[in-house]
Design a protein around this motif. Structure first.
Motif, PDB file in Angstrom:
ATOM      1  N   THR A  14      32.254  51.822  67.958  1.00  0.00           N
ATOM      2  CA  THR A  14      33.228  50.981  67.277  1.00  0.00           C
ATOM      3  C   THR A  14      33.798  51.737  66.090  1.00  0.00           C
ATOM      4  O   THR A  14      33.066  52.388  65.364  1.00  0.00           O
ATOM      5  CB  THR A  14      32.556  49.687  66.765  1.00  0.00           C
ATOM      6  OG1 THR A  14      31.982  48.985  67.857  1.00  0.00           O
ATOM      7  CG2 THR A  14      33.568  48.798  66.063  1.00  0.00           C
ATOM      8  N   VAL A  15      35.122  51.629  65.915  1.00  0.00           N
ATOM      9  CA  VAL A  15      35.784  52.282  64.783  1.00  0.00           C
ATOM     10  C   VAL A  15      36.439  51.223  63.916  1.00  0.00           C
ATOM     11  O   VAL A  15      37.124  50.326  64.419  1.00  0.00           O
ATOM     12  CB  VAL A  15      36.849  53.294  65.261  1.00  0.00           C
ATOM     13  CG1 VAL A  15      37.548  53.941  64.061  1.00  0.00           C
ATOM     14  CG2 VAL A  15      36.219  54.365  66.137  1.00  0.00           C
ATOM     15  N   GLY A  16      36.227  51.306  62.618  1.00  0.00           N
ATOM     16  CA  GLY A  16      36.869  50.408  61.673  1.00  0.00           C
ATOM     17  C   GLY A  16      37.733  51.190  60.711  1.00  0.00           C
ATOM     18  O   GLY A  16      37.349  52.273  60.263  1.00  0.00           O
ATOM     19  N   ILE A  17      38.917  50.656  60.428  1.00  0.00           N
ATOM     20  CA  ILE A  17      39.828  51.290  59.466  1.00  0.00           C
ATOM     21  C   ILE A  17      40.176  50.276  58.391  1.00  0.00           C
ATOM     22  O   ILE A  17      40.621  49.176  58.688  1.00  0.00           O
ATOM     23  CB  ILE A  17      41.118  51.794  60.146  1.00  0.00           C
ATOM     24  CG1 ILE A  17      40.789  52.845  61.214  1.00  0.00           C
ATOM     25  CG2 ILE A  17      42.075  52.386  59.099  1.00  0.00           C
ATOM     26  CD1 ILE A  17      42.012  53.359  61.964  1.00  0.00           C
ATOM     27  N   ASP A  18      39.956  50.660  57.136  1.00  0.00           N
ATOM     28  CA  ASP A  18      40.292  49.813  55.998  1.00  0.00           C
ATOM     29  C   ASP A  18      41.289  50.558  55.118  1.00  0.00           C
ATOM     30  O   ASP A  18      40.990  51.639  54.600  1.00  0.00           O
ATOM     31  CB  ASP A  18      39.041  49.474  55.187  1.00  0.00           C
ATOM     32  CG  ASP A  18      39.382  48.689  53.932  1.00  0.00           C
ATOM     33  OD1 ASP A  18      39.844  47.551  54.077  1.00  0.00           O
ATOM     34  OD2 ASP A  18      39.184  49.219  52.825  1.00  0.00           O
ATOM     35  N   ILE A  19      42.489  49.990  54.985  1.00  0.00           N
ATOM     36  CA  ILE A  19      43.529  50.612  54.158  1.00  0.00           C
ATOM     37  C   ILE A  19      43.602  49.859  52.838  1.00  0.00           C
ATOM     38  O   ILE A  19      44.160  48.762  52.766  1.00  0.00           O
ATOM     39  CB  ILE A  19      44.893  50.594  54.876  1.00  0.00           C
ATOM     40  CG1 ILE A  19      44.793  51.294  56.230  1.00  0.00           C
ATOM     41  CG2 ILE A  19      45.955  51.274  54.013  1.00  0.00           C
ATOM     42  CD1 ILE A  19      46.041  51.165  57.085  1.00  0.00           C
ATOM     43  N   GLY A  20      42.996  50.425  51.811  1.00  0.00           N
ATOM     44  CA  GLY A  20      42.997  49.794  50.501  1.00  0.00           C
ATOM     45  C   GLY A  20      44.139  50.298  49.647  1.00  0.00           C
ATOM     46  O   GLY A  20      44.860  51.229  50.025  1.00  0.00           O
ATOM     47  N   SER A  21      44.294  49.695  48.482  1.00  0.00           N
ATOM     48  CA  SER A  21      45.386  50.090  47.583  1.00  0.00           C
ATOM     49  C   SER A  21      45.262  51.533  47.121  1.00  0.00           C
ATOM     50  O   SER A  21      46.268  52.220  46.938  1.00  0.00           O
ATOM     51  CB  SER A  21      45.401  49.165  46.354  1.00  0.00           C
ATOM     52  OG  SER A  21      45.598  47.831  46.740  1.00  0.00           O
ATOM     53  N   SER A  22      44.033  52.009  46.952  1.00  0.00           N
ATOM     54  CA  SER A  22      43.834  53.375  46.460  1.00  0.00           C
ATOM     55  C   SER A  22      43.210  54.300  47.499  1.00  0.00           C
ATOM     56  O   SER A  22      43.404  55.510  47.430  1.00  0.00           O
ATOM     57  CB  SER A  22      42.942  53.360  45.209  1.00  0.00           C
ATOM     58  OG  SER A  22      41.660  52.853  45.512  1.00  0.00           O
ATOM     59  N   THR A  23      42.457  53.745  48.450  1.00  0.00           N
ATOM     60  CA  THR A  23      41.730  54.574  49.408  1.00  0.00           C
ATOM     61  C   THR A  23      41.829  54.033  50.819  1.00  0.00           C
ATOM     62  O   THR A  23      41.751  52.824  51.029  1.00  0.00           O
ATOM     63  CB  THR A  23      40.234  54.647  49.051  1.00  0.00           C
ATOM     64  OG1 THR A  23      40.042  54.477  47.672  1.00  0.00           O
ATOM     65  CG2 THR A  23      39.653  55.978  49.456  1.00  0.00           C
ATOM     66  N   THR A  24      41.972  54.948  51.771  1.00  0.00           N
ATOM     67  CA  THR A  24      41.909  54.596  53.186  1.00  0.00           C
ATOM     68  C   THR A  24      40.588  55.115  53.739  1.00  0.00           C
ATOM     69  O   THR A  24      40.255  56.289  53.565  1.00  0.00           O
ATOM     70  CB  THR A  24      43.082  55.217  53.974  1.00  0.00           C
ATOM     71  OG1 THR A  24      44.311  54.669  53.475  1.00  0.00           O
ATOM     72  CG2 THR A  24      42.976  54.931  55.462  1.00  0.00           C
ATOM     73  N   LYS A  25      39.829  54.216  54.392  1.00  0.00           N
ATOM     74  CA  LYS A  25      38.490  54.572  54.867  1.00  0.00           C
ATOM     75  C   LYS A  25      38.367  54.302  56.358  1.00  0.00           C
ATOM     76  O   LYS A  25      38.893  53.316  56.862  1.00  0.00           O
ATOM     77  CB  LYS A  25      37.431  53.762  54.111  1.00  0.00           C
ATOM     78  CG  LYS A  25      37.480  53.961  52.602  1.00  0.00           C
ATOM     79  CD  LYS A  25      36.577  52.991  51.882  1.00  0.00           C
ATOM     80  CE  LYS A  25      36.731  53.104  50.373  1.00  0.00           C
ATOM     81  NZ  LYS A  25      35.929  52.103  49.648  1.00  0.00           N
ATOM     82  N   VAL A  26      37.642  55.180  57.024  1.00  0.00           N
ATOM     83  CA  VAL A  26      37.384  55.047  58.458  1.00  0.00           C
ATOM     84  C   VAL A  26      35.891  55.176  58.692  1.00  0.00           C
ATOM     85  O   VAL A  26      35.235  56.038  58.103  1.00  0.00           O
ATOM     86  CB  VAL A  26      38.139  56.124  59.277  1.00  0.00           C
ATOM     87  CG1 VAL A  26      37.858  55.969  60.772  1.00  0.00           C
ATOM     88  CG2 VAL A  26      39.633  56.052  59.009  1.00  0.00           C
ATOM     89  N   MET A  27      35.339  54.318  59.542  1.00  0.00           N
ATOM     90  CA  MET A  27      33.923  54.388  59.878  1.00  0.00           C
ATOM     91  C   MET A  27      33.749  54.315  61.387  1.00  0.00           C
ATOM     92  O   MET A  27      34.384  53.500  62.051  1.00  0.00           O
ATOM     93  CB  MET A  27      33.140  53.258  59.217  1.00  0.00           C
ATOM     94  CG  MET A  27      31.649  53.285  59.521  1.00  0.00           C
ATOM     95  SD  MET A  27      30.744  51.907  58.755  1.00  0.00           S
ATOM     96  CE  MET A  27      30.802  52.409  57.038  1.00  0.00           C
TER      97      MET A  27
END
Length: 337
Positions: free
Chosen positions: A1-14
């Protein structure tokens, strides 16, 4: 499973790998990626090309660390268009013996959706909260009971159509298919809260750079979700104006990375004034939904903007609730659900 979180300052992928240990589901993180977010303004896509670059950088790091090619992902979405709405629906039991079936439940939930005024909004999640059978509330499983009229109170989590479409389009432009969408506050609650807190009643407060999101639980259910356009960047701006310094120096002072000759008392006054404003807004929200001073498990505070001195004391005083920072589980743990 891949999750992508696009925040105001940081983009993170797990990247998470699932398996089984005897009869127990297991999940372990096998790759992560992180990159500064570009192309967002107040949580909205302002420059898709720049945002795609941010996504590509984070995805590339995650692919290298996990050793797999990422082709699809679940994304989380935040921003001020994210909200929850409650609506009610009914259904007449269809079977001759009056036994409630899954179809009856679906009809009642669908009726609650049709009663929802949701112009230009996309429903991210549909959560039945309360069932009543012949006007009596059902505390356990409703399917299989017998009655004539089924009522349901449903909580819908939604956001602006354009907001979601821009995010999905940016992910697609990075060569990745979006398989599911989850609201950021709901995603955070899976790792920041335990079952006891969700059952007793609590509020999870996530203070980000540009927004502060809150999600309220009671009896194990989400009862409200809201995002406010105020975050830790406001503290940086206040420090820059109040102390007559650059934004870069103000950010460094806020994070404790820069020492200064300015009196700490002056800095604390500026920071506390803004944090007090954040909790004042949250207190008014809790009062509006009739949950002020009524959440036994209190306030759990997370987010990059939450690392402010005395924030727990400010929360306790303003919200009149038990308050604590973080509450996150072990950083490598993942809830298989």
């Amino acid at each position: 499973t891949v999750g992508i979180d696009i925040g105001s300052s940081t983009t993170k992928v797990m990247v998470v790998e699932h398996g089984k240990d005897k009869d127990t589901k297991t999940s372990r993180i096998i790759g992560t990626g992180i990159a500064p977010t570009r192309g967002l303004k107040k949580g909205f896509v302002s420059d898709q090309k720049e945002l795609v670059k941010s996504i590509n950088l984070a995805v590339h790091d995650a692919e290298i660390s996990s050793g797999i090619k990422i082709r699809q992902a679940t994304i989380s979405i935040g921003g001020i268009t994210l909200e929850s709405k409650v609506s009610r629906g009914t259904a007449i039991i269809s079977r001759a013996d009056n036994e409630v079936t899954r179809l009856d439940i679906e009809k009642a939930v669908k009726d609650s959706e049709q009663s929802l005024k949701n112009l230009n909004k996309h429903i991210i999640d549909t959560l039945p909260v309360i069932f009543k059978l012949d006007s009596k509330e059902v505390y356990g499983k409703v399917e299989g009971l017998r009655g004539v009229r089924l009522e349901v109170t449903t909580l819908f989590i939604n956001c602006a159509n354009q907001h979601l479409e821009d995010f999905v389009s940016s992910i697609n432009a990075s060569g990745i298919d979006v398989v599911d969408v989850i609201a950021c506050p709901a995603a955070a609650s899976y790792v920041a809260l335990d079952e006891r807190q969700r059952t007793a009643g609590c509020i999870l407060i996530d203070i980000g750079d540009e927004n502060t999101s809150v999600i309220v639980f009671e009896d194990g259910n989400i009862i409200s979700l809201k995002v406010f356009p105020i975050g830790s960047n406001n503290i940086t701006n206040d420090l820059a104006l109040g102390l007559k310094i650059s934004l870069e120096d103000a950010e460094g002072i806020k994070l404790g990375k820069i020492t200064t000759d300015i009196q700490q008392r002056k800095i604390d006054e500026i920071v506390n004034a803004r944090i007090n404003e954040v909790f004042d807004v949250i207190q008014k929200f809790l009062k509006k939904i009739n949950r002020d001073e009524r959440l036994p498990a209190g306030a759990i505070i997370i987010g990059g903007g939450a690392n402010v001195k005395n924030i727990e004391d400010i929360s306790k005083k303003t919200l009149s609730l038990p308050s604590k920072m973080n509450g996150l589980k072990g950083k490598n743990s993942v809830d298989p659900t």
